[in-house]
Scaffold this active site. Structure first.
Site, short mmCIF file in Angstrom:
data_model
loop_
_atom_site.label_atom_id
_atom_site.label_comp_id
_atom_site.label_asym_id
_atom_site.label_seq_id
_atom_site.Cartn_x
_atom_site.Cartn_y
_atom_site.Cartn_z
N ASP A 151 45.16 40.76 30.88
CA ASP A 151 44.30 42.00 30.32
C ASP A 151 44.88 42.68 29.05
O ASP A 151 44.18 42.78 28.14
CB ASP A 151 44.30 43.21 31.77
CG ASP A 151 43.44 44.27 31.32
OD1 ASP A 151 42.52 44.20 30.49
OD2 ASP A 151 43.28 45.24 32.13
N TYR A 185 46.53 44.29 40.24
CA TYR A 185 45.13 44.55 40.35
C TYR A 185 44.31 44.57 41.83
O TYR A 185 43.24 44.88 41.87
CB TYR A 185 44.13 44.01 39.02
CG TYR A 185 44.28 44.59 37.91
CD1 TYR A 185 45.60 44.65 37.37
CD2 TYR A 185 43.25 44.58 36.98
CE1 TYR A 185 45.77 45.11 35.90
CE2 TYR A 185 43.32 44.73 35.64
CZ TYR A 185 44.74 45.29 35.03
OH TYR A 185 44.84 45.61 33.76
#
Length: 332
Positions: A228, A124
């Site tokens: 996530d 990310y």
């Protein structure tokens, strides 16, 4: 004592759930001075960005924000408002509780676990490029500092909240440098907390065990990508994203938000479940030191859902977003 908080309604159905959460917070009697700011797709035409400078300035001033969901374009355009906020304020810890409430339709009971997700590194970090027209490349970035602070945060959280076990989630059998470093650091830090049981699990096995024996887990500490995915899996175990709050805690601020999307298909229909936003507001109050008010909100949510009389459609009822929030206020 008055607290100053930035309020970001967000996109789609975000304004509806955030308005509901705001009313519940105000009903606790805690003195919150709201400073409303905007972010989201609707801001692009006016500011050329979904995250105006004024919004960043507001959060920098207050240090705390309650935020609604924001639409992230798929494939093109601005990467993500959420990612930009996490980088700007170094919000390195994403805390996502997943808890079963009596009355919620779910295959499981007695789940009460928390995912502590690293929030600023891993894939990310956005370090990617096209090598050529047929090949894309993305860098999986881990730093020792990033690993140490998220793992230590997870153990400190477990001690502070009276939890018993921390599980490090990784793929160190394959990712020997990145995930290997994460696991090595977790094992070293665990020695400093003899009162907390520690174990680790490869992420794919973790997913299997969570859908078989979720009650066995307490605090899960994960790198960004795995966190996530696993946190959404855990939301599914307890009844869905509409019930799952989150906190983004960092060096320069804290932002609280439901983990579900903006649900533009039902925006303005007043039927979205505001529970995740209300519980996110409860986490915010706890962060501000208003533990009694925070606990009262969670107890009110548990009571209303348990009674089963006033529920939104996703929970099997017919109540509107606002009717559900009013039921929570009455329960307070």
């Amino acid at each position: 004592m008055a607290y100053h908080v930035t309020l970001i309604p967000g996109d789609g159905s975000g304004p509806e759930v955030i308005a509901a959460a705001r009313k519940v917070v105000e009903a606790t009697g805690v003195d919150i001075q709201w400073e409303e700011a905007q972010a989201g797709a609707a801001m692009i035409e006016k500011y050329g960005t979904p995250l105006p400078d004024e919004t960043i300035a507001s959060i920098r001033k207050t240090g705390v924000a309650l935020k609604g969901p924001i639409t992230t374009p798929v494939g093109t355009g601005f990467r993500s408002v959420n990612v930009a906020l996490r980088k700007t304020f170094d919000l390195y810890a994403n805390v996502r509780p997943a808890k079963t409430y009596p009355g919620v339709i779910s295959k499981f009971e007695n789940i009460d676990l928390v995912i502590v997700r690293e929030n600023t590194e891993d894939l990310y970090a956005g370090i990617e490029r096209m090598v050529d027209e047929n090949t894309a490349e993305s860098i999986k970035l881990f730093t020792r500092k990033g690993c140490e602070r998220i793992i230590r945060y997870a153990f400190d959280y477990a001690v502070r909240e009276g939890r018993k076990k921390v599980t490090a989630v990784h793929k160190a059998n394959i990712m020997k440098c990145t995930d290997g470093m994460f696991l090595d650091i977790a094992r070293e830090i665990a020695k400093e907390y003899p009162q907390i049981q520690f174990n680790d699990s490869i992420v794919d096995a973790m997913c299997m065990r969570l859908v078989m024996y979720p009650e066995d887990y307490d605090v899960l500490v994960c790198p960004n990508l795995y966190g996530d995915i696993v946190s959404d899996l855990c939301a599914g175990l307890v009844g869905g994203l509409g019930l799952t709050p989150s906190a983004n805690i960092g060096v320069n601020g804290a932002i609280f938000e439901p983990i579900h999307g903006s649900a533009p298909d039902i925006a303005g229909q007043h039927k979205i479940n505001p529970t995740a936003a209300i519980l996110s507001a409860s986490l915010m109050l706890a962060h501000l030191g208003e533990g009694k008010a925070a606990a009262s909100i969670e107890k009110a949510v548990e009571r209303v859902i348990g009674e089963g009389k006033i529920l939104t459609q996703d929970m099997g009822g017919t109540a509107s977003t606002e009717e559900f929030a009013e039921a929570i206020i009455t329960a307070l």
